[in-house]
Design a protein around this motif. Structure first.
Motif, PDB file in Angstrom:
ATOM      1  N   ASN A  76       0.833  -1.211   0.000  1.00 55.92           N
ATOM      2  CA  ASN A  76       0.000   0.000   0.000  1.00 55.92           C
ATOM      3  C   ASN A  76       0.866   1.259   0.000  1.00 55.92           C
ATOM      4  OD1 ASN A  76      -2.839   1.074   0.323  1.00 55.92           O
ATOM      5  ND2 ASN A  76      -1.860   2.019   2.110  1.00 55.92           N
ATOM      6  N   ASP A  77       1.964   1.225   0.778  1.00 55.51           N
ATOM      7  CA  ASP A  77       2.878   2.376   0.803  1.00 55.51           C
ATOM      8  C   ASP A  77       3.502   2.594  -0.570  1.00 55.51           C
ATOM      9  OD1 ASP A  77       2.299   2.662   3.462  1.00 55.51           O
ATOM     10  OD2 ASP A  77       4.147   1.700   4.178  1.00 55.51           O
ATOM     11  N   GLU A  78       3.898   1.495  -1.216  1.00 60.76           N
ATOM     12  CA  GLU A  78       4.474   1.603  -2.566  1.00 60.76           C
ATOM     13  C   GLU A  78       3.470   2.213  -3.530  1.00 60.76           C
ATOM     14  OE1 GLU A  78       5.461  -2.399  -3.422  1.00 60.76           O
ATOM     15  OE2 GLU A  78       7.311  -2.431  -2.222  1.00 60.76           O
ATOM     16  N   PHE A  79       2.217   1.785  -3.383  1.00 60.07           N
ATOM     17  CA  PHE A  79       1.160   2.280  -4.262  1.00 60.07           C
ATOM     18  C   PHE A  79       0.945   3.783  -4.068  1.00 60.07           C
ATOM     19  CE2 PHE A  79      -3.583   2.752  -4.906  1.00 60.07           C
ATOM     20  CZ  PHE A  79      -3.527   2.741  -6.284  1.00 60.07           C
ATOM     21  N   GLU A  80       0.941   4.216  -2.810  1.00 61.87           N
ATOM     22  CA  GLU A  80       0.741   5.635  -2.530  1.00 61.87           C
ATOM     23  C   GLU A  80       1.902   6.471  -3.079  1.00 61.87           C
ATOM     24  OE1 GLU A  80      -1.917   7.066  -1.366  1.00 61.87           O
ATOM     25  OE2 GLU A  80      -2.939   5.147  -1.155  1.00 61.87           O
TER      26      GLU A  80
END
Length: 420
Positions: A76-80
């Motif tokens: 999720n952090d990578e996506f953000e």
């Protein structure tokens, strides 16, 4: 010709009287419950128990789930980050394309024709749009099924004859090691089939499919006395053996709902294994209520010559049915019946077919006494009856029933002696 009407009449009356006094032995199933004594009784001062289920795999489950949630957060952090960076990437791509188009347009027509026809190159810029950011998928891990262990223990681990309380309690601890299984798969087999067409039969080979997988649910159990002494620690070997699930076969290729198939069989074997554990513990230490299919005999007669045996039959039937719930009243009824049967046996004459208590009635009474003595735990009296049956010429069915009683009384004898 002389007519002997008086003689014929007398013969008819004698025959009628014999038939009116004829008896037939009937039997009737009597289902009842009795309290089975433990084979390894614990101190009578211990009157309570506690039960619980431990699942060591829960610690591993937590580790796996924590790692999974961490990976989810990372994705999720990578996506953000990618979403935040995407506008800049898109603008950079637009700027690069504009610059390349500007340079391409500066080329002469001849240069473009030369690159295209001679060099076989098409150098006209193409806009390279960066891919949209996407959330990386993290595969959900497989973990052992978690349960409400307190509810499971309360439902399946009950020590009969003891109160569930903490004070001076014997402790029953079951350890679950998790459901172990192979992946369900579709297997095929060839079957020889017959078809009939236009009155003619012919054979053909057909392909049949079925779903198959193996599974097991190992459990172990410990029983610990209030002072900490361990009196049982066992992992039943049969729990380590795999059970093979095999669906019904069909000519249609099956669709497998793997998750549902596994879950259904997991719950089924867990319940069965917990029940087996509970039966094992109660066989050794508890006082379980056991159902028994008893068989009692009575004599049916037109002449009313067997009122005493019918009374004993009825009294014993009602006594057996209340043996657990009203033991005192039950014993009174059964003991009264025993006295009636013993009194009737004083007339026993196995060699005289016309005797009221002939061989068949004698055998029937003996079997009734065996049922009564078993219910009352009168071991010595039971073996005395078995000895008397051994002196009679029994049918195969009667001998088998006598042998079954002998096995039951031998087990009862051990339990009674152990519980003194």
């Amino acid at each position: 010709m002389k007519r002997n009407f008086p003689v014929l009449l007398i013969a008819f009356l004698i025959s009628f009287m014999d038939q009116s006094n004829a008896q037939s032995i009937k039997d009737s199933d009597v289902d009842y419950n009795f309290i089975k004594l433990p084979s390894a009784p614990i101190s009578k001062s211990i009157k309570s128990y506690q039960s619980k289920i431990e699942a060591p795999f829960e610690a591993k489950n937590k580790e796996i789930i924590a790692a999974y949630e961490l990976e989810l957060q990372k994705a999720n952090d990578e996506f953000e980050l990618e979403k935040a960076a995407y506008p800049a990437k898109l603008k950079a791509a637009e700027d690069r394309y504009d610059k390349e188009m500007e340079d391409w347009k500066k080329k002469s027509y001849g240069e473009k024709i030369y690159e295209q026809n001679v060099l076989k190159e098409n150098n006209k810029p193409v806009k390279q749009i960066p891919p949209q950011p996407y959330l990386r998928q993290v595969e959900k891990p497989k973990v052992q099924t978690s349960y409400d262990y307190s509810a499971l223990a309360s439902t399946y681990l009950i020590l009969s004859g003891f109160e569930k309380a903490e004070t001076n309690a014997v402790n029953i601890i079951v350890t679950m090691y998790g459901f172990d299984y192979t992946q369900p798969r579709v297997l095929s087999e060839q079957k020889s089939m017959t078809k009939i067409s236009n009155g003619q039969s012919s054979n053909y080979m057909a392909t049949y499919y079925h779903v198959e997988f193996s599974y097991r649910e190992p459990l172990s159990v410990k029983v610990i006395l209030p002072d900490g002494k361990e009196i049982l620690n066992i992992t039943p070997s049969e729990f380590n053996n795999y059970t093979i699930y095999k669906s019904s076969s069909s000519e249609s290729y099956p669709q497998i709902n793997t998750e549902m198939l596994i879950k259904t069989n997991e719950e089924k074997i867990l319940q069965a294994n917990l029940k087996n554990i509970n039966d094992l513990v109660n066989e050794k230490f508890g006082f379980p209520k056991i159902g028994r299919k008893g068989l009692l005999f009575y004599v049916k007669s037109k002449g009313g010559d067997y009122v005493d045996l019918m009374t004993a039959f009825n009294e014993t039937s009602s006594g057996l049915k209340i043996l657990v719930d009203d033991e005192a009243n039950a014993k009174t009824k059964i003991n009264n019946s025993i006295e009636l049967w013993k009194k009737a046996l004083l007339e026993s004459d196995p060699t005289n077919k016309k005797a009221r208590i002939d061989k068949d009635v004698t055998i029937a009474i003996y079997f009734n006494l065996l049922e009564a003595y078993f219910a009352l735990r009168e071991v010595g009296q039971g073996f005395d009856v078995i000895k008397k049956l051994n002196t009679l010429d029994l049918s195969n069915k009667e001998r088998k029933r006598k042998d079954e009683f002998e096995i039951a009384f031998n087990d009862l004898k051990k339990r009674v002696q152990t519980n003194l």
